[in-house]
Design a protein around this motif. Structure first.
Motif, mmCIF file in Angstrom:
data_model
loop_
_atom_site.group_PDB
_atom_site.id
_atom_site.type_symbol
_atom_site.label_atom_id
_atom_site.label_comp_id
_atom_site.label_asym_id
_atom_site.label_seq_id
_atom_site.Cartn_x
_atom_site.Cartn_y
_atom_site.Cartn_z
ATOM 1 N N GLY A 246 0.821 -1.216 0.000
ATOM 2 C CA GLY A 246 0.000 0.000 0.000
ATOM 3 C C GLY A 246 0.845 1.252 0.000
ATOM 4 O O GLY A 246 0.462 2.273 0.568
ATOM 5 N N ALA A 247 2.028 1.172 -0.646
ATOM 6 C CA ALA A 247 2.977 2.274 -0.578
ATOM 7 C C ALA A 247 2.623 3.422 -1.516
ATOM 8 O O ALA A 247 3.076 4.545 -1.312
ATOM 9 C CB ALA A 247 4.393 1.775 -0.899
ATOM 10 N N GLY A 248 1.816 3.145 -2.561
ATOM 11 C CA GLY A 248 1.537 4.177 -3.558
ATOM 12 C C GLY A 248 0.918 5.438 -2.994
ATOM 13 O O GLY A 248 1.485 6.534 -3.137
ATOM 14 N N PRO A 249 -0.236 5.363 -2.319
ATOM 15 C CA PRO A 249 -0.852 6.579 -1.755
ATOM 16 C C PRO A 249 0.036 7.271 -0.725
ATOM 17 O O PRO A 249 0.055 8.498 -0.654
ATOM 18 C CB PRO A 249 -2.138 6.043 -1.111
ATOM 19 C CG PRO A 249 -2.425 4.767 -1.811
ATOM 20 C CD PRO A 249 -1.091 4.177 -2.130
ATOM 21 N N VAL A 250 0.761 6.476 0.069
ATOM 22 C CA VAL A 250 1.636 7.075 1.074
ATOM 23 C C VAL A 250 2.778 7.831 0.406
ATOM 24 O O VAL A 250 3.171 8.918 0.840
ATOM 25 C CB VAL A 250 2.177 5.992 2.029
ATOM 26 C CG1 VAL A 250 3.078 6.613 3.087
ATOM 27 C CG2 VAL A 250 1.031 5.239 2.686
ATOM 28 N N ALA B 6 -2.373 19.400 -1.778
ATOM 29 C CA ALA B 6 -2.221 17.970 -2.037
ATOM 30 C C ALA B 6 -2.192 17.174 -0.731
ATOM 31 O O ALA B 6 -2.733 16.058 -0.658
ATOM 32 C CB ALA B 6 -0.955 17.720 -2.844
ATOM 33 N N ILE B 7 -1.546 17.730 0.300
ATOM 34 C CA ILE B 7 -1.561 17.069 1.613
ATOM 35 C C ILE B 7 -2.986 16.968 2.134
ATOM 36 O O ILE B 7 -3.415 15.934 2.652
ATOM 37 C CB ILE B 7 -0.667 17.839 2.608
ATOM 38 C CG1 ILE B 7 0.799 17.757 2.194
ATOM 39 C CG2 ILE B 7 -0.829 17.289 4.012
ATOM 40 C CD1 ILE B 7 1.720 18.633 3.031
ATOM 41 N N PHE B 8 -3.733 18.068 2.002
ATOM 42 C CA PHE B 8 -5.133 18.087 2.425
ATOM 43 C C PHE B 8 -5.924 16.991 1.706
ATOM 44 O O PHE B 8 -6.681 16.234 2.325
ATOM 45 C CB PHE B 8 -5.733 19.465 2.144
ATOM 46 C CG PHE B 8 -7.167 19.625 2.552
ATOM 47 C CD1 PHE B 8 -7.484 20.124 3.801
ATOM 48 C CD2 PHE B 8 -8.197 19.269 1.702
ATOM 49 C CE1 PHE B 8 -8.801 20.278 4.197
ATOM 50 C CE2 PHE B 8 -9.519 19.410 2.078
ATOM 51 C CZ PHE B 8 -9.821 19.919 3.331
ATOM 52 N N ALA B 9 -5.734 16.900 0.381
ATOM 53 C CA ALA B 9 -6.474 15.908 -0.401
ATOM 54 C C ALA B 9 -6.079 14.488 -0.012
ATOM 55 O O ALA B 9 -6.936 13.596 0.089
ATOM 56 C CB ALA B 9 -6.225 16.137 -1.893
ATOM 57 N N SER B 10 -4.779 14.276 0.220
ATOM 58 C CA SER B 10 -4.331 12.928 0.575
ATOM 59 C C SER B 10 -4.895 12.494 1.923
ATOM 60 O O SER B 10 -5.250 11.325 2.112
ATOM 61 C CB SER B 10 -2.802 12.874 0.596
ATOM 62 O OG SER B 10 -2.268 13.617 1.682
ATOM 63 N N LEU C 75 -9.107 8.359 6.352
ATOM 64 C CA LEU C 75 -9.028 9.413 7.352
ATOM 65 C C LEU C 75 -10.259 10.317 7.301
ATOM 66 O O LEU C 75 -10.758 10.767 8.315
ATOM 67 C CB LEU C 75 -7.749 10.226 7.147
ATOM 68 C CG LEU C 75 -6.437 9.472 7.403
ATOM 69 C CD1 LEU C 75 -5.254 10.382 7.131
ATOM 70 C CD2 LEU C 75 -6.385 8.947 8.824
ATOM 71 N N GLY C 76 -10.714 10.623 6.097
ATOM 72 C CA GLY C 76 -11.945 11.376 5.962
ATOM 73 C C GLY C 76 -11.743 12.871 5.883
ATOM 74 O O GLY C 76 -10.718 13.417 6.301
ATOM 75 N N LEU C 77 -12.739 13.539 5.329
ATOM 76 C CA LEU C 77 -12.692 14.984 5.136
ATOM 77 C C LEU C 77 -12.629 15.717 6.469
ATOM 78 O O LEU C 77 -11.949 16.744 6.591
ATOM 79 C CB LEU C 77 -13.918 15.423 4.332
ATOM 80 C CG LEU C 77 -14.025 16.911 4.011
ATOM 81 C CD1 LEU C 77 -12.841 17.372 3.179
ATOM 82 C CD2 LEU C 77 -15.331 17.207 3.287
ATOM 83 N N GLN C 78 -13.322 15.213 7.473
ATOM 84 C CA GLN C 78 -13.332 15.888 8.768
ATOM 85 C C GLN C 78 -11.925 15.956 9.363
ATOM 86 O O GLN C 78 -11.524 16.979 9.922
ATOM 87 C CB GLN C 78 -14.267 15.156 9.727
ATOM 88 C CG GLN C 78 -14.421 15.858 11.077
ATOM 89 C CD GLN C 78 -15.432 15.154 11.975
ATOM 90 O OE1 GLN C 78 -16.010 14.147 11.595
ATOM 91 N NE2 GLN C 78 -15.634 15.694 13.166
ATOM 92 N N PHE C 79 -11.171 14.881 9.227
ATOM 93 C CA PHE C 79 -9.786 14.865 9.712
ATOM 94 C C PHE C 79 -8.957 15.919 8.986
ATOM 95 O O PHE C 79 -8.203 16.679 9.606
ATOM 96 C CB PHE C 79 -9.186 13.472 9.495
ATOM 97 C CG PHE C 79 -7.757 13.333 9.946
ATOM 98 C CD1 PHE C 79 -7.457 12.859 11.209
ATOM 99 C CD2 PHE C 79 -6.704 13.683 9.103
ATOM 100 C CE1 PHE C 79 -6.145 12.733 11.632
ATOM 101 C CE2 PHE C 79 -5.392 13.563 9.512
ATOM 102 C CZ PHE C 79 -5.107 13.086 10.786
ATOM 103 N N ALA C 80 -9.069 15.965 7.655
ATOM 104 C CA ALA C 80 -8.290 16.915 6.870
ATOM 105 C C ALA C 80 -8.647 18.356 7.228
ATOM 106 O O ALA C 80 -7.765 19.209 7.353
ATOM 107 C CB ALA C 80 -8.505 16.661 5.382
ATOM 108 N N VAL C 81 -9.939 18.631 7.377
ATOM 109 C CA VAL C 81 -10.368 19.996 7.723
ATOM 110 C C VAL C 81 -9.836 20.394 9.086
ATOM 111 O O VAL C 81 -9.375 21.520 9.298
ATOM 112 C CB VAL C 81 -11.902 20.092 7.683
ATOM 113 C CG1 VAL C 81 -12.373 21.419 8.268
ATOM 114 C CG2 VAL C 81 -12.398 19.941 6.254
ATOM 115 N N LEU C 82 -9.863 19.467 10.025
ATOM 116 C CA LEU C 82 -9.442 19.770 11.387
ATOM 117 C C LEU C 82 -7.951 19.998 11.495
ATOM 118 O O LEU C 82 -7.492 20.942 12.154
ATOM 119 C CB LEU C 82 -9.874 18.630 12.325
ATOM 120 C CG LEU C 82 -9.507 18.776 13.804
ATOM 121 C CD1 LEU C 82 -10.210 19.987 14.407
ATOM 122 C CD2 LEU C 82 -9.876 17.513 14.567
#
Length: 288
Positions: free
Chosen positions: A98-102, A137-141, A148-155
């Motif tokens: 699962g290294a691709g997205p990371v 891009a970090i936000f999107a990842s 992780l979900g959008l809520q995690f990224a927003v927070l």
């Protein structure tokens, strides 16, 4: 060019549209693709500032210019922290295919850190665009990968993305001057940033010293920003607001302990009070 001009407010476009188009044609005549792209990005940034009323003559524009160097340092340090976490995650991801997205998240962190280095060494336009793109891009990842979900990224990364936009939208005529003039100097700064990013991953610090992996890059970034960044902090509120990006970084990366934010806020309040007292004494008439 017509599409770029449509980004401006109608009144501003009618008054200065021909002048902007002429300057753009003159700057891009015979230029390569990279130069044309750079000029187009400058026009887009200028149009956004005009839309938002963030010119250098307004209070909001001057506020962004004062805050921008500190925002760049904070965003860069945040990306370094996420890069360390990504490297640690990558070790386990390689074992489960699962290294691709990371790896993509790590690349986004790298772009963000490079953007911070470019901006703080004086390549402000290229640096802030890279900084903003990498942070987005970090936000999107974070929003899309590993559940992780959008809520995690927003927070955790939403406030950092706002800081990147602060740097991007600061008025160009108030940008910091060129700090490091040679490619060798920029390479030396980049090498130092790489060491500060990777060293805690290879040689973890003990618990009481773990805060140094954030404090040292912050101190280095402020030194790189230099006196010109602090010269704009002429009021106590400006000092206080310039410190808020680092509070946001502490919240995003996970503060070393629960007392971190109260201590930082106390230090900012003390600094704000010191600036106010200094200005009051400087403006007061000498005693007989």
């Amino acid at each position: 060019m017509r599409a770029l001009l449509m980004l401006y407010p109608a009144t501003y476009r009618r008054e200065f549209g021909d002048e902007i188009a002429g300057a753009y044609r003159e700057a891009t005549d015979g230029a390569g693709r990279a130069a044309r792209t750079r000029e187009a990005l400058d026009v887009v940034g200028h149009a956004l500032r005009m839309r938002l009323g963030l010119g250098s003559v307004g209070r909001a524009g001057r506020f962004l210019a004062a805050l921008a160097p500190f925002a760049v340092v904070a965003v860069g340090v945040n990306a370094m922290s996420w890069a360390r976490l990504t490297l640690s995650t990558l070790r386990f991801a390689c074992r489960i295919d699962g290294a691709g997205p990371v790896a993509l998240a790590g690349a986004a962190c790298l772009v963000t850190v490079v953007g911070a280095v470019l901006a703080l060494t004086g390549r402000w336009a290229a640096g802030t665009w890279a900084l903003s793109a990498g942070t987005a891009a970090i936000f999107a990842s974070q929003a899309l990968r590993l559940g992780l979900g959008l809520q995690f990224a927003v927070l955790f990364t939403g406030p950092i993305l706002l800081l990147a936009l602060v740097a991007l939208l600061s008025p160009p005529d108030l940008r910091p001057a060129l700090r490091v003039r040679t490619a060798v100097g920029v390479s030396a700064v980049s090498a130092g940033v790489a060491v500060l990013t990777l060293a805690p991953t290879v040689w973890p610090l003990p618990g009481p010293l773990s805060g140094l992996q954030t404090a040292v890059p912050v101190a280095g970034g402020l030194l790189l920003a230099g006196r010109q960044a602090f010269a704009r902090l002429r009021t106590a509120p400006a000092v206080f607001l310039a410190g808020l990006p680092f509070v946001m970084v502490a919240s995003s990366t996970g503060a070393p302990h629960a007392l971190f934010l109260p201590v930082v806020l106390s230090m900012l309040l003390a600094a704000s009070a010191a600036v106010a007292i200094h200005r009051r004494r400087a403006g007061a008439p000498p005693r007989a």
